[in-house]
Scaffold this active site. Structure first.
Site, PDB file in Angstrom:
ATOM      1  N   ASP A 110       0.739  -1.026   0.024  1.00 26.56           N
ATOM      2  CA  ASP A 110       0.081  -0.065  -0.040  1.00 26.56           C
ATOM      3  C   ASP A 110       0.833   1.306   0.032  1.00 26.56           C
ATOM      4  O   ASP A 110       0.713   2.221  -0.815  1.00 26.56           O
ATOM      5  CB  ASP A 110      -0.915  -0.112   1.255  1.00 26.56           C
ATOM      6  CG  ASP A 110      -1.908  -1.097   1.345  1.00 26.56           C
ATOM      7  OD1 ASP A 110      -3.037  -0.859   0.910  1.00 26.56           O
ATOM      8  OD2 ASP A 110      -1.523  -2.139   1.619  1.00 26.56           O
ATOM      9  N   THR A 178      -7.017  -4.867  -0.026  1.00 26.35           N
ATOM     10  CA  THR A 178      -5.612  -5.075   1.033  1.00 26.35           C
ATOM     11  C   THR A 178      -6.152  -6.278   1.677  1.00 26.35           C
ATOM     12  O   THR A 178      -5.046  -7.240   1.657  1.00 26.35           O
ATOM     13  CB  THR A 178      -5.472  -3.983   1.801  1.00 26.35           C
ATOM     14  OG1 THR A 178      -5.219  -2.825   0.874  1.00 26.35           O
ATOM     15  CG2 THR A 178      -4.044  -4.320   2.666  1.00 26.35           C
TER      16      THR A 178
END
Length: 358
Positions: A110, A178
């Site tokens: 990320d 995610t």
């Protein structure tokens, strides 16, 4: 005795006039030179170097150029996402809880993707507002430049279009899905960039890092993706978040019948791609995408732009258009479709709006 008169000789008058003209020439020529220099600095000569943020004048953005750099940003971010996952150096940690109480994960993928995407877009278009899912650490700034090249497929399909820079908002999702990323469910993972003009999504880029597939589209421009040839309105396949499948299934089957298929999946980008004609072996197909709770705008803006460009729709569960200005969240859930009667779908599923607040 009469006062003596003062007479100036013709030669003296000529010298005086010449001196005056010299002073005026000196002052005025300096002024003109300054104005000329300002003009030359402000307007690059034909064929000369362009301004740092595009060939458009200061304060103006060319959407074709912004599309090109958005595609590049999504791909560059995807390279970081893939590298971290394949190296198994996720360094995953919880960054908080969702409104439903689930832990939100944050990984190195990320953060590194976010840094690469943000600074590439910012260096190319410094006057444009950029909103990203992850916080940008100025102490960790990266110098990323754009060589100003525009891919041939974009050149062929998209014409230059200038808009005021102040009207543009860019939304970045450096790693969509995610949770699935940490579970190594790679097919759901995407990186996304969206460009909104006056709150309306006009450019969408959805990139799948693990298959190197990229879908892009521009409203009133063109795209490299298209809708499928047919959709099932009577018994639609409905794609939903993995955690929401139970909430939607009961209402959907009551509305459309027991043959209605519910497809649980991760990632908003993946779900939008399921509505399109995507040549991907790991891409499921659906007729409708429904989300019944609060969702962040960087999750949905790119998909909204792609659907709009292809004639589709993404609205709240009550049919309201979603504005991509102001807060970063969308409270009203969403329903997305293409080549279907979107209004009729909303009318058939009235209870979903209530479900979104549970």
């Amino acid at each position: 005795m009469a006062p003596m008169g003062i007479r100036l000789s013709p030669l003296g008058m000529a010298v005086f006039c010449l001196l005056g003209l010299g002073v005026l020439y000196h002052l005025y020529s300096g002024f003109l030179a300054g104005r000329f220099a300002f003009f030359m600095l402000s307007e690059p000569a034909a064929g000369g170097p362009e301004t740092p943020h595009g060939s458009a004048p200061a304060g103006v953005v060319d959407l074709r150029e912004l599309l090109a750099v958005s595609v590049l940003a999504a791909v560059r971010g995807g390279e970081e996402v893939k590298r971290v996952r394949e190296g198994n150096v996720l360094n995953a940690k919880a960054k908080g809880k969702t409104r439903e109480g689930a832990e939100e994960q944050l990984t190195s993928g990320d953060l590194l993707s976010n840094r690469r995407m943000f600074y590439l877009l910012k260096s190319a278009f410094p006057a444009v507002q950029i909103n990203s899912e992850e916080r940008v650490d100025t102490a960790d700034q990266e110098t990323v430049s754009w060589d100003r090249s525009i891919p041939e497929d974009i050149k062929q399909k998209i014409q230059p279009k200038e808009v005021p820079a102040e009207s543009v908002t860019v939304w970045i999702d450096p790693l969509d899905a995610t949770q699935e990323y940490t579970e190594n469910l790679r097919q759901y993972v995407t990186t996304m960039v969206c460009v909104a003009v006056n709150g309306k999504p006009v450019i969408g880029v959805i990139h799948k890092p693990f298959s190197a597939y990229t879908a892009w589209a521009m409203v009133d421009g063109g795209s490299n993706v298209k809708a499928r040839s047919s959709y099932n309105e009577k018994n639609p396949r409905i794609i939903v978040s993995r955690s929401h499948a139970g909430k939607v299934e009961q209402v959907a089957k009551q509305t459309f019948g027991n043959k209605t298929a519910i497809i649980p999946a991760g990632g908003a980008g993946y779900k939008v791609l399921s509505l399109l004609d995507v040549a991907e072996k790991n891409q499921e197909e659906a007729d409708v995408y429904i989300h019944v709770t609060y969702i962040k705008k960087w999750d949905i803006c790119a998909g909204n732009a792609v659907l709009r460009a292809l004639g589709g729709h993404m609205t709240t569960l009550t049919g309201e258009e979603i504005s991509y200005t102001g807060s970063d969240g969308n409270e009203g859930g969403l329903i997305a479709s293409i080549n279907m009667n979107h209004k009729a779908l909303i009318e058939k599923l009235p209870d979903l709006e209530k479900t979104s607040h549970k």
